[in-house]
Every structure is written in structure tokens, then in C-alpha cells.
Design a protein around this motif. Structure first.
Motif, PDB file in Angstrom:
ATOM      1  N   ALA A   1      56.633  24.024 -35.326  1.00 31.33           N
ATOM      2  CA  ALA A   1      57.164  23.590 -34.033  1.00 31.33           C
ATOM      3  C   ALA A   1      56.843  24.619 -32.951  1.00 31.33           C
ATOM      4  O   ALA A   1      56.419  24.258 -31.847  1.00 31.33           O
TER       5      ALA A   1
ATOM      6  N   GLN B   1      53.177  24.320 -32.093  1.00 32.70           N
ATOM      7  CA  GLN B   1      52.908  23.126 -31.282  1.00 32.70           C
ATOM      8  C   GLN B   1      53.319  23.349 -29.831  1.00 32.70           C
ATOM      9  O   GLN B   1      52.552  23.071 -28.903  1.00 32.70           O
ATOM     10  N   TRP B   2      54.504  23.867 -29.622  1.00 32.46           N
ATOM     11  CA  TRP B   2      55.000  24.065 -28.264  1.00 32.46           C
ATOM     12  C   TRP B   2      54.188  25.123 -27.519  1.00 32.46           C
ATOM     13  O   TRP B   2      53.896  24.966 -26.335  1.00 32.46           O
TER      14      TRP B   2
ATOM     15  N   GLU C   1      58.819  16.625 -28.357  1.00 33.28           N
ATOM     16  CA  GLU C   1      59.679  16.829 -29.536  1.00 33.28           C
ATOM     17  C   GLU C   1      58.813  17.035 -30.773  1.00 33.28           C
ATOM     18  O   GLU C   1      57.784  16.385 -30.942  1.00 33.28           O
ATOM     19  N   TYR C   2      59.236  17.937 -31.633  1.00 33.21           N
ATOM     20  CA  TYR C   2      58.538  18.146 -32.902  1.00 33.21           C
ATOM     21  C   TYR C   2      59.195  17.256 -33.941  1.00 33.21           C
ATOM     22  O   TYR C   2      60.396  17.283 -34.136  1.00 33.21           O
TER      23      TYR C   2
ATOM     24  N   THR D   1      59.625  16.138 -37.829  1.00 36.95           N
ATOM     25  CA  THR D   1      59.419  16.577 -39.217  1.00 36.95           C
ATOM     26  C   THR D   1      59.322  15.350 -40.106  1.00 36.95           C
ATOM     27  O   THR D   1      59.794  14.275 -39.765  1.00 36.95           O
TER      28      THR D   1
ATOM     29  N   LYS E   1      63.388  23.195 -28.031  1.00 38.33           N
ATOM     30  CA  LYS E   1      62.193  22.771 -27.292  1.00 38.33           C
ATOM     31  C   LYS E   1      62.216  23.368 -25.892  1.00 38.33           C
ATOM     32  O   LYS E   1      63.194  23.216 -25.164  1.00 38.33           O
TER      33      LYS E   1
END
Length: 128
Positions: A66, A69-70, A82-83, A85, A95
Motif C-alpha cells: 500500500a 502504491q501510494w 484506496e489499496y 487487499t 491513505k
């Protein structure tokens, strides 16, 4: 003790062979069952700790993914999304907003399958 048991088993085996009997004696079968019981008693706790370690590592990797990604989205000038799962027991929080910097990214993953003392793990450059 070991020599006594070994001698007893050998003499019982020779007696059976002289009488034409084949197979295992009751004492031999009991010894095998006891050995298997000892192995199972050792293996079950080891297997339990392996499962818990796997859950901990899954939670840590979700937090790291996460944060990655961010950070990548912020580096590309995108708004962080939003991550998601693949595990319903792991949730991700933290986030960053659209105006955040890469240095402030800190993802927190929480796993409800773990004990309360080891449920949350953080990852990212903004975590202290």
C-alpha cells in the motif's frame, strides 16, 4: 534400558520365527504408536507458529504494498486511491491526500486473525 528392550524384541522375534508365526508383536506396535505420538506432539505447535508467522508476514507485505502504491501515485502526480487487499481479514488505513508528499506516506495494515498485540503493522517513509 534400550538394550533390554532391544534384547526382548529380538528374543520374541526368534520365538515367533521358530513357531512359524509372522507379523508384529503387540509390544512392537505399541512402540511405533508411542513414537508417532511423540512426533505429533512436537509437530502441532511448530505448525501453529508457522501459520501465525505467515499471517504476520502477509500483514507486513500488505502495508508495504500500500505504501509503495501510494508513493508511486504521488510521484506520478496522481491522487492516491484506496489499496484493496485480497484478504477480507486485512484492512489498510492511512491513505494520503492529494496534496501529500512522498515523505509523508505511512500505510497501516491490520489483521483481525492475529492477537491484539500483533495486529497492526506500518510501512512507508512517513512512519516513525
Amino acid at each position: 534400558m534400550r538394550a533390554t528392550i532391544h534384547n526382548y524384541l529380538e528374543s520374541a522375534k526368534q520365538r515367533r520365527e521358530e513357531n512359524g508365526e509372522k507379523g508384529f508383536s503387540l509390544i512392537e506396535l505399541i512402540i511405533v504408536v508411542v513414537i508417532l505420538g511423540i512426533l505429533v506432539a512436537i509437530a502441532i505447535p511448530v505448525f501453529g507458529s508457522i501459520q501465525e508467522n505467515a499471517r504476520i508476514n502477509a500483514t507486513k507485505s500488505v502495508a508495504a504494498a500500500a505504501a509503495t502504491q501510494w508513493s508511486a501515485q504521488l510521484a506520478n502526480g496522481e491522487t492516491p486511491t484506496e489499496y484493496k487487499t485480497g484478504d477480507t481479514k486485512i484492512t489498510v488505513a492511512g491513505k494520503p491526500g492529494a496534496t501529500a508528499t512522498i515523505d509523508s506516506v505511512c500505510a497501516t495494515a491490520t489483521n483481525t486473525d492475529l492477537p491484539a498485540t500483533a495486529q497492526s503493522y506500518k510501512s512507508g517513509p512517513g512512519c516513525s
